[in-house]
Design a protein around this motif. Structure first.
Motif, PDB file in Angstrom:
ATOM      1  N   PHE A 175       0.830  -1.198   0.000  1.00 13.82           N
ATOM      2  CA  PHE A 175       0.000   0.000   0.000  1.00 13.82           C
ATOM      3  C   PHE A 175       0.875   1.263   0.000  1.00 13.82           C
ATOM      4  O   PHE A 175       1.991   1.264   0.512  1.00 13.82           O
ATOM      5  CB  PHE A 175      -0.871   0.048   1.265  1.00 13.82           C
ATOM      6  CG  PHE A 175      -1.663  -1.191   1.521  1.00 13.82           C
ATOM      7  CD1 PHE A 175      -1.153  -2.226   2.283  1.00 13.82           C
ATOM      8  CD2 PHE A 175      -2.939  -1.331   0.983  1.00 13.82           C
ATOM      9  CE1 PHE A 175      -1.887  -3.380   2.514  1.00 13.82           C
ATOM     10  CE2 PHE A 175      -3.678  -2.475   1.206  1.00 13.82           C
ATOM     11  CZ  PHE A 175      -3.144  -3.502   1.966  1.00 13.82           C
ATOM     12  N   TYR A 224       0.080   5.130   1.429  1.00 10.48           N
ATOM     13  CA  TYR A 224      -0.820   6.038   2.120  1.00 10.48           C
ATOM     14  C   TYR A 224      -0.256   7.452   2.038  1.00 10.48           C
ATOM     15  O   TYR A 224       0.971   7.644   1.963  1.00 10.48           O
ATOM     16  CB  TYR A 224      -0.957   5.655   3.598  1.00 10.48           C
ATOM     17  CG  TYR A 224      -1.866   4.484   3.875  1.00 10.48           C
ATOM     18  CD1 TYR A 224      -1.387   3.185   3.800  1.00 10.48           C
ATOM     19  CD2 TYR A 224      -3.205   4.682   4.201  1.00 10.48           C
ATOM     20  CE1 TYR A 224      -2.223   2.098   4.068  1.00 10.48           C
ATOM     21  CE2 TYR A 224      -4.048   3.616   4.466  1.00 10.48           C
ATOM     22  CZ  TYR A 224      -3.551   2.336   4.395  1.00 10.48           C
ATOM     23  OH  TYR A 224      -4.383   1.268   4.653  1.00 10.48           O
ATOM     24  N   LEU A 240      -4.216   9.163   7.974  1.00  5.28           N
ATOM     25  CA  LEU A 240      -3.706   8.628   6.718  1.00  5.28           C
ATOM     26  C   LEU A 240      -4.850   8.293   5.776  1.00  5.28           C
ATOM     27  O   LEU A 240      -5.898   7.788   6.199  1.00  5.28           O
ATOM     28  CB  LEU A 240      -2.891   7.356   6.967  1.00  5.28           C
ATOM     29  CG  LEU A 240      -1.420   7.534   7.323  1.00  5.28           C
ATOM     30  CD1 LEU A 240      -1.263   8.214   8.668  1.00  5.28           C
ATOM     31  CD2 LEU A 240      -0.716   6.184   7.315  1.00  5.28           C
ATOM     32  N   LEU A 272      -5.694   6.122   2.220  1.00  5.19           N
ATOM     33  CA  LEU A 272      -5.178   5.131   1.283  1.00  5.19           C
ATOM     34  C   LEU A 272      -5.075   5.753  -0.099  1.00  5.19           C
ATOM     35  O   LEU A 272      -6.052   6.285  -0.631  1.00  5.19           O
ATOM     36  CB  LEU A 272      -6.116   3.925   1.238  1.00  5.19           C
ATOM     37  CG  LEU A 272      -5.745   2.816   0.268  1.00  5.19           C
ATOM     38  CD1 LEU A 272      -4.417   2.170   0.679  1.00  5.19           C
ATOM     39  CD2 LEU A 272      -6.843   1.758   0.205  1.00  5.19           C
ATOM     40  N   LYS A 285      -3.111   0.550  -3.868  1.00  2.00           N
ATOM     41  CA  LYS A 285      -2.701  -0.731  -3.321  1.00  2.00           C
ATOM     42  C   LYS A 285      -2.449  -1.724  -4.443  1.00  2.00           C
ATOM     43  O   LYS A 285      -2.898  -1.527  -5.583  1.00  2.00           O
ATOM     44  CB  LYS A 285      -3.782  -1.276  -2.390  1.00  2.00           C
ATOM     45  CG  LYS A 285      -5.057  -1.698  -3.112  1.00  2.00           C
ATOM     46  CD  LYS A 285      -6.057  -2.319  -2.155  1.00  2.00           C
ATOM     47  CE  LYS A 285      -7.307  -2.793  -2.894  1.00  2.00           C
ATOM     48  NZ  LYS A 285      -8.298  -3.414  -1.992  1.00  2.00           N
ATOM     49  N   PHE A 294       3.575   7.303   2.903  1.00  2.00           N
ATOM     50  CA  PHE A 294       3.987   6.098   3.621  1.00  2.00           C
ATOM     51  C   PHE A 294       3.763   4.869   2.749  1.00  2.00           C
ATOM     52  O   PHE A 294       2.677   4.668   2.214  1.00  2.00           O
ATOM     53  CB  PHE A 294       3.178   5.911   4.907  1.00  2.00           C
ATOM     54  CG  PHE A 294       3.463   6.925   5.976  1.00  2.00           C
ATOM     55  CD1 PHE A 294       2.682   8.059   6.084  1.00  2.00           C
ATOM     56  CD2 PHE A 294       4.492   6.731   6.870  1.00  2.00           C
ATOM     57  CE1 PHE A 294       2.938   8.994   7.080  1.00  2.00           C
ATOM     58  CE2 PHE A 294       4.755   7.658   7.873  1.00  2.00           C
ATOM     59  CZ  PHE A 294       3.972   8.799   7.969  1.00  2.00           C
ATOM     60  N   SER A 323       0.989  -5.526   4.392  1.00  2.00           N
ATOM     61  CA  SER A 323       0.179  -6.274   5.342  1.00  2.00           C
ATOM     62  C   SER A 323       0.797  -7.642   5.526  1.00  2.00           C
ATOM     63  O   SER A 323       1.365  -8.197   4.597  1.00  2.00           O
ATOM     64  CB  SER A 323      -1.240  -6.438   4.834  1.00  2.00           C
ATOM     65  OG  SER A 323      -1.244  -7.263   3.698  1.00  2.00           O
ATOM     66  N   VAL A 330       0.358 -11.329   5.580  1.00  2.00           N
ATOM     67  CA  VAL A 330      -0.599 -12.326   5.139  1.00  2.00           C
ATOM     68  C   VAL A 330       0.124 -13.643   5.190  1.00  2.00           C
ATOM     69  O   VAL A 330       0.982 -13.915   4.363  1.00  2.00           O
ATOM     70  CB  VAL A 330      -1.077 -12.059   3.702  1.00  2.00           C
ATOM     71  CG1 VAL A 330      -2.099 -13.099   3.279  1.00  2.00           C
ATOM     72  CG2 VAL A 330      -1.631 -10.666   3.593  1.00  2.00           C
ATOM     73  N   GLY A 358      -4.034  -8.887   9.867  1.00  2.00           N
ATOM     74  CA  GLY A 358      -4.068  -7.682   9.063  1.00  2.00           C
ATOM     75  C   GLY A 358      -3.203  -6.556   9.544  1.00  2.00           C
ATOM     76  O   GLY A 358      -3.436  -5.399   9.202  1.00  2.00           O
ATOM     77  N   LEU A 377      -0.498  -3.813   9.620  1.00  2.00           N
ATOM     78  CA  LEU A 377       0.265  -3.084   8.615  1.00  2.00           C
ATOM     79  C   LEU A 377       1.631  -2.718   9.187  1.00  2.00           C
ATOM     80  O   LEU A 377       1.721  -2.223  10.313  1.00  2.00           O
ATOM     81  CB  LEU A 377      -0.474  -1.813   8.203  1.00  2.00           C
ATOM     82  CG  LEU A 377      -1.734  -1.983   7.353  1.00  2.00           C
ATOM     83  CD1 LEU A 377      -2.350  -0.627   7.044  1.00  2.00           C
ATOM     84  CD2 LEU A 377      -1.433  -2.730   6.071  1.00  2.00           C
ATOM     85  N   PHE A 392       4.739  -0.195   8.438  1.00  2.00           N
ATOM     86  CA  PHE A 392       4.946   1.041   7.697  1.00  2.00           C
ATOM     87  C   PHE A 392       6.424   1.370   7.543  1.00  2.00           C
ATOM     88  O   PHE A 392       7.250   1.077   8.419  1.00  2.00           O
ATOM     89  CB  PHE A 392       4.291   2.210   8.435  1.00  2.00           C
ATOM     90  CG  PHE A 392       2.788   2.209   8.367  1.00  2.00           C
ATOM     91  CD1 PHE A 392       2.040   1.495   9.294  1.00  2.00           C
ATOM     92  CD2 PHE A 392       2.129   2.914   7.380  1.00  2.00           C
ATOM     93  CE1 PHE A 392       0.653   1.487   9.230  1.00  2.00           C
ATOM     94  CE2 PHE A 392       0.752   2.921   7.317  1.00  2.00           C
ATOM     95  CZ  PHE A 392       0.005   2.199   8.236  1.00  2.00           C
TER      96      PHE A 392
END
Lengths: 116, 113
Positions: free
Chosen positions: A34, A36, A44, A46, A49, A89, A93, A95, A102, A104, A106
């Motif tokens: 992602f 941001y 932030l 989005l 992505k 940023f 994630s 996964v 989930g 994140l 950064f």
């Protein structure tokens, strides 16, 4: 663990210049990536992505391509405007085997200033 | 309009006092998160909750506590045990399913003197 590294800023450009903000990552599994954007004093938003290798995310003239071979997700825009001045940023994630919560991770953020 | 609200936007406290930051969402999201942002740094995860009445510590949970009694609400308490509480605090939520993006509130700037 997972990590994200962004190019150090700040970045200062003139209006209509080309923008690149580099982002590389380290992750196990197959993360989603992602970008941001944060305007002064705000949360932030989005920006775009990508969820799998070779996907290109795009929004408002910004683009980024998920490159698994180079573990990169560089942000680009062909012609920046003063209104693009903000902090950007890169994030991923976690996964892992379908059990992700989930989280994140950064990068440290890159300050972009665009002058008229 | 659906979204995440955080209140207040600015909060000032004396050292040694506990303070609670509000986070409310009407997006019908199950998962909610609290992050801390310090100048020149990325966001760091404090706590997260995937469902009502359940929450887990993130990377920097010491000195913080949360509750999740309702789906819409995920308040964060900054206790006097938190050594450096002055920061910008961001709440986020995530849609259900395999979409991993998070949506953020406007943040609360906490200053402790």
């Amino acid at each position: 663990g997972d990590s994200v590294t962004q190019m150090e800023g700040p970045v200062t450009l003139s209006e209509e210049a080309f923008l690149t903000i580099n982002c590389t990552y380290t992750a196990t599994g197959y993360p989603s990536l992602f970008w941001y954007v944060q305007y002064p004093g705000e949360g932030l938003q989005l920006l775009l992505k990508a969820t799998k290798a070779d996907d290109k995310g795009s929004n408002k003239g910004f683009e980024a391509t998920y490159r698994k071979e180079t573990t990169s997700f560089h942000l680009e825009k062909g012609s920046v405007q003063v209104s693009d001045s903000a902090v950007y940023f890169c994030a991923l994630s976690d996964v892992a085997g379908g059990t992700s919560y989930g989280k994140l991770t950064f990068g440290q953020g890159t300050i972009l200033t665009v002058h008229p | 309009d659906g979204g995440i609200t955080q209140s207040p936007k600015y909060l000032f406290r004396k050292e040694g006092q506990n303070v609670t930051l509000s986070c409310e969402q009407n997006l019908n999201h199950d998962a909610m998160y609290w992050y801390r942002q310090d100048p020149g740094q990325g966001l760091r995860l404090i706590y997260y909750s995937q469902i009502v009445n359940d929450f887990q510590k993130g990377d920097i949970a010491e000195g913080y506590s949360v509750s999740r009694e309702k789906k819409e609400s995920f308040p964060l308490t900054v206790t006097s045990a938190q050594k450096n509480p002055t920061a910008f605090y961001l709440c986020a939520s995530r849609p259900p399913g395999l979409s991993y993006e998070q949506y953020f509130g406007p943040g609360t700037r906490l200053t402790v003197t």
